[in-house]
Design an enzyme around this catalytic site. Sequence first.
Site, PDB file in Angstrom:
ATOM      1  N   HIS A   1     -13.182  16.541  25.978  1.00 42.14           N
ATOM      2  CA  HIS A   1     -14.435  16.292  26.705  1.00 42.14           C
ATOM      3  C   HIS A   1     -14.804  14.811  26.702  1.00 42.14           C
ATOM      4  O   HIS A   1     -15.978  14.452  26.656  1.00 42.14           O
ATOM      5  CB  HIS A   1     -15.588  17.110  26.119  1.00 42.14           C
ATOM      6  CG  HIS A   1     -15.378  18.596  26.213  1.00 42.14           C
ATOM      7  ND1 HIS A   1     -15.838  19.350  27.254  1.00 42.14           N
ATOM      8  CD2 HIS A   1     -14.754  19.460  25.378  1.00 42.14           C
ATOM      9  CE1 HIS A   1     -15.512  20.632  27.049  1.00 42.14           C
ATOM     10  NE2 HIS A   1     -14.849  20.723  25.937  1.00 42.14           N
TER      11      HIS A   1
ATOM     12  N   ASN B   1     -19.262  25.953  28.292  1.00 42.64           N
ATOM     13  CA  ASN B   1     -18.309  25.565  29.336  1.00 42.64           C
ATOM     14  C   ASN B   1     -18.700  26.251  30.644  1.00 42.64           C
ATOM     15  O   ASN B   1     -19.547  27.143  30.655  1.00 42.64           O
ATOM     16  CB  ASN B   1     -16.892  26.011  28.962  1.00 42.64           C
ATOM     17  CG  ASN B   1     -16.186  25.034  28.022  1.00 42.64           C
ATOM     18  OD1 ASN B   1     -16.646  23.917  27.812  1.00 42.64           O
ATOM     19  ND2 ASN B   1     -15.078  25.467  27.462  1.00 42.64           N
TER      20      ASN B   1
ATOM     21  N   HIS C   1     -23.575  20.008  18.772  1.00 46.98           N
ATOM     22  CA  HIS C   1     -23.025  20.813  17.682  1.00 46.98           C
ATOM     23  C   HIS C   1     -23.521  22.258  17.829  1.00 46.98           C
ATOM     24  O   HIS C   1     -24.727  22.485  17.804  1.00 46.98           O
ATOM     25  CB  HIS C   1     -23.502  20.225  16.350  1.00 46.98           C
ATOM     26  CG  HIS C   1     -22.839  20.819  15.157  1.00 46.98           C
ATOM     27  ND1 HIS C   1     -22.289  22.077  15.144  1.00 46.98           N
ATOM     28  CD2 HIS C   1     -22.630  20.322  13.917  1.00 46.98           C
ATOM     29  CE1 HIS C   1     -21.772  22.318  13.955  1.00 46.98           C
ATOM     30  NE2 HIS C   1     -21.966  21.281  13.189  1.00 46.98           N
TER      31      HIS C   1
ATOM     32  N   TYR D   1     -17.629  20.037  14.692  1.00 48.22           N
ATOM     33  CA  TYR D   1     -18.464  19.104  15.464  1.00 48.22           C
ATOM     34  C   TYR D   1     -19.099  18.010  14.614  1.00 48.22           C
ATOM     35  O   TYR D   1     -19.186  16.868  15.057  1.00 48.22           O
ATOM     36  CB  TYR D   1     -19.501  19.871  16.303  1.00 48.22           C
ATOM     37  CG  TYR D   1     -18.865  20.577  17.491  1.00 48.22           C
ATOM     38  CD1 TYR D   1     -18.008  21.654  17.306  1.00 48.22           C
ATOM     39  CD2 TYR D   1     -19.072  20.137  18.789  1.00 48.22           C
ATOM     40  CE1 TYR D   1     -17.389  22.291  18.379  1.00 48.22           C
ATOM     41  CE2 TYR D   1     -18.468  20.773  19.870  1.00 48.22           C
ATOM     42  CZ  TYR D   1     -17.625  21.841  19.656  1.00 48.22           C
ATOM     43  OH  TYR D   1     -17.009  22.458  20.715  1.00 48.22           O
TER      44      TYR D   1
HETATM   45 FE1  HDE Z   1     -15.475  22.087  21.656  1.00 48.16          FE
HETATM   46  N1  HDE Z   1     -15.267  20.285  20.721  1.00 48.16           N
HETATM   47  N2  HDE Z   1     -14.257  22.925  20.328  1.00 48.16           N
HETATM   48  N3  HDE Z   1     -15.532  23.838  22.698  1.00 48.16           N
HETATM   49  N4  HDE Z   1     -16.651  21.264  23.048  1.00 48.16           N
HETATM   50  C1  HDE Z   1     -15.839  19.139  21.114  1.00 48.16           C
HETATM   51  O1  HDE Z   1     -16.951  17.675  19.669  1.00 48.16           O
HETATM   52  C2  HDE Z   1     -13.903  22.387  19.150  1.00 48.16           C
HETATM   53  C3  HDE Z   1     -14.905  24.993  22.358  1.00 48.16           C
HETATM   54  C4  HDE Z   1     -17.289  21.902  24.064  1.00 48.16           C
HETATM   55  O2  HDE Z   1     -20.625  16.856  25.730  1.00 48.16           O
HETATM   56  C5  HDE Z   1     -15.671  18.047  20.104  1.00 48.16           C
HETATM   57  O3  HDE Z   1     -18.426  16.009  19.893  1.00 48.16           O
HETATM   58  C6  HDE Z   1     -13.154  23.334  18.379  1.00 48.16           C
HETATM   59  C7  HDE Z   1     -15.392  26.098  23.131  1.00 48.16           C
HETATM   60  C8  HDE Z   1     -18.034  20.962  24.843  1.00 48.16           C
HETATM   61  O4  HDE Z   1     -20.411  15.869  23.793  1.00 48.16           O
HETATM   62  C9  HDE Z   1     -14.930  18.738  18.959  1.00 48.16           C
HETATM   63  C10 HDE Z   1     -13.059  24.453  19.150  1.00 48.16           C
HETATM   64  C11 HDE Z   1     -16.334  25.557  23.951  1.00 48.16           C
HETATM   65  C12 HDE Z   1     -17.822  19.731  24.233  1.00 48.16           C
HETATM   66  C13 HDE Z   1     -14.756  20.132  19.490  1.00 48.16           C
HETATM   67  C14 HDE Z   1     -13.759  24.190  20.368  1.00 48.16           C
HETATM   68  C15 HDE Z   1     -16.404  24.159  23.669  1.00 48.16           C
HETATM   69  C16 HDE Z   1     -16.962  19.955  23.112  1.00 48.16           C
HETATM   70  C17 HDE Z   1     -15.085  16.765  20.638  1.00 48.16           C
HETATM   71  C18 HDE Z   1     -12.338  25.754  18.838  1.00 48.16           C
HETATM   72  C19 HDE Z   1     -17.164  26.286  25.010  1.00 48.16           C
HETATM   73  C20 HDE Z   1     -18.370  18.393  24.677  1.00 48.16           C
HETATM   74  C21 HDE Z   1     -16.225  15.782  20.699  1.00 48.16           C
HETATM   75  C22 HDE Z   1     -12.782  26.388  17.672  1.00 48.16           C
HETATM   76  C23 HDE Z   1     -18.087  27.211  24.419  1.00 48.16           C
HETATM   77  C24 HDE Z   1     -19.636  18.068  23.955  1.00 48.16           C
HETATM   78  C25 HDE Z   1     -17.333  16.453  20.075  1.00 48.16           C
HETATM   79  C26 HDE Z   1     -20.281  16.841  24.540  1.00 48.16           C
HETATM   80  C27 HDE Z   1     -16.538  18.958  22.233  1.00 48.16           C
HETATM   81  C28 HDE Z   1     -14.184  21.096  18.761  1.00 48.16           C
HETATM   82  C29 HDE Z   1     -13.813  25.130  21.414  1.00 48.16           C
HETATM   83  C30 HDE Z   1     -17.281  23.304  24.392  1.00 48.16           C
HETATM   84  C31 HDE Z   1     -13.648  18.066  18.516  1.00 48.16           C
HETATM   85  C32 HDE Z   1     -12.584  23.096  16.987  1.00 48.16           C
HETATM   86  C33 HDE Z   1     -14.966  27.561  23.013  1.00 48.16           C
HETATM   87  C34 HDE Z   1     -18.858  21.253  26.072  1.00 48.16           C
HETATM   88  O5  HDE Z   1     -15.668  18.734  17.778  1.00 48.16           O
END
Ligand code: HDE
Length: 663
Positions: free
Chosen positions: A70, A143, A334, A357
């Site tokens: 993202h 999402n 988060h 997060y």
């Molecule tokens: Fe994320 N995801 N994600 N994700 N995600 C990040 O956090 C993560 C997942 C989503 O606009 C990171 O700050 C793991 C699902 C959005 O700043 C990180 C897993 C969904 C955004 C991270 C998922 C999301 C992130 C990278 C699996 C939809 C952007 C930067 C367990 C519900 C946030 C950050 C923004 C961002 C980890 C799966 C949505 C690395 C470990 C499912 C919208 O922490």
Amino acid sequence: MGKNSKDEQLEQFRVDDRDQKMTTNQGLKVSEDEFSLKAGVRGPTLLEDFQFREKMTHFDHERIPERIVHARGYAAHGEFELYESMEQYTRAGFLNDTSTKTPVFVRFSTVAGSKGSAEAVRDARGFSTKFYTQEGNYDLVGNNIPVFFIQDAMKFPDLVHALKPEPHNEMPQAASAHDTFWDFVANNQESAHMVMWAMSDRAIPRSFRMMEGFGVHTFRFVNAEGVAHFVKFHWKPVLGAHSLVWDEAQKINGKDPDFHRRDLYDSIENGDFPEYELGVQLLSEEDEFKFDFDVLDPTKLWPEEDVPVKLIGKMTLNRNVDNVFAETEQVAFHPGHVVPGIDFTNDPLLQGRLFSYTDTQLIRLGGPNFHELPINRPVCPFHNNQRDGYGRMTINKGPVSYHNNSLANNTPATSSPEEGGYEHYQEKMEGRKVRNRSDSFRDHFSQATMFWNSMSNPEKEHITDAFCFEIGKVKNKSVQQQVVDMFANVNLELAKVIADTVGANPPTGNGSAVTKASPALSQENMVKKPNTRKVGVISNREGDGNGLQVIVQTFKDAGLNVEVVSDKLGNIGDLPIDHTFLTGDPVLFDAIYVASMSEDKKFKKESDRYVTEAFNHFKAVGADSSAVSILAGKEGSPGVVNSGEGTAFVDAVTAHRHWNREV
Ligand code: HDE
């Protein structure tokens, strides 16, 4: 627009450097800013030059690590209003009191691409909302696709490694059409359902303003009596969810890599505030096992026809950021930022996110004090015994920074649940420590087939083409074959076409017996409105512009946005010309209307290019009766309007795309 509490809080951090004297960061007035301090005009720069060193050191440190996923995102401020109290289900204050307007900050993003990548790529879109409530920040980090690729957070690093550009050559950028992604898919078949969404039109939205949002996981609402319900969150765009076509999207990425942020920014600047209704699907705890899937499985959705979406409020985005780095880049979302009345479930993907997060912000924002950054601060007071660390801004007074204490009367004091203290839902737990997946998580294909069954014919065609494109880009024959065989479990015909197109063997599977469909999943059934659809009106520069004025006004009155295109910039009567044929492009418009033609050959050729490309992308095209020859060969096709009237054209634009057109 009135100021809300977040806006007032941000005000104290805003600085306007205009009309000010230049100083160093220490406040020293600067007398000369263009030349470093040298030993003689042609001599070496001196170490003594603190002013040069300060400026260059700051510059050298101006970048922070981009988000691992993202990274490419854009955000706006707004507010959330509640339609009716949800007291029966949740004690969350902002979902109880219909008189409060809760400030929000929303960041939209693509997943795979780097921070500088193009925006109209085939990908899921992030839809993160920070609600600045009076009980603390609540983040709904969702999402635009309601399910996910994997079921357990343990696999997230693998998924992302496979999706990102391949490490040996860092290609391709912001694209899933390569070997490692599809190798991951075929060898982690829980991805089937989300892959169907990713190959569908949902992955190439027309606009951030025209896509749905989903919390994905099952969360819990808990009311004041401690009674819990399972809940799934939805954002429903008031303009409906609509998409680009793939060929158009690929061209947009060259013509305007900032396509989606420009659309959001311009809409807000024009007062066309994007609106989304918040919907919830609620399920009582007793109904946990009444489905043929597990409600804790993030690769499953709850069909709206089975569990209706109740619309409970509306979010309006009404203000662009003042500074993209300070706000959009530094915002830290988060899923664990919750308020009383909202709780988690044991979805193993959600559980892992609750760790990831904060961890990622520590590297990205450089330490544990990121909550003090203006964009991340709650609007309610916050007090605890945490101290120090990089970039600490709060000046905590007094000697006491521990609990329990007597020197500060045992404050900051904890709050009982009645006083607003957060209490975790007391879910009864028992079980053995295991590394495994529940048997109830093992059906990876039924909902993938349900999604396929729910699509209209054009949508099915787009999905098939997307697969053929992506698997056609995969070099490894074995991976191609594995994908073909895997998706035979979703739909045999689909798999056969892919196999035939990429030269793989026909699939070995038997196909799917699932017949269930969920009409709510098809974008064909979405609301369609003319509002803010962008029409390129082509006009010559002759005459007084009165005719053009009339047509432009008709379109505007119907809610369309109009931009005038001609061979040169300038004015036509009182109307400014927005684009030349070169600075505009048919892929940047929802529809093309030719208001007047010119005898100039190049003008004709360019008008024809605009009309033909728009036609090929199934868009409404129209012409004034004086310019109708430009429609030759296209007349009679759906969405081709040859009257000078305007209203028929508005209807054609409202339809979004005319899929039943032969191109
Ligand atoms: Fe994320 N995801 N994600 N994700 N995600 C990040 O956090 C993560 C997942 C989503 O606009 C990171 O700050 C793991 C699902 C959005 O700043 C990180 C897993 C969904 C955004 C991270 C998922 C999301 C992130 C990278 C699996 C939809 C952007 C930067 C367990 C519900 C946030 C950050 C923004 C961002 C980890 C799966 C949505 C690395 C470990 C499912 C919208 O922490």
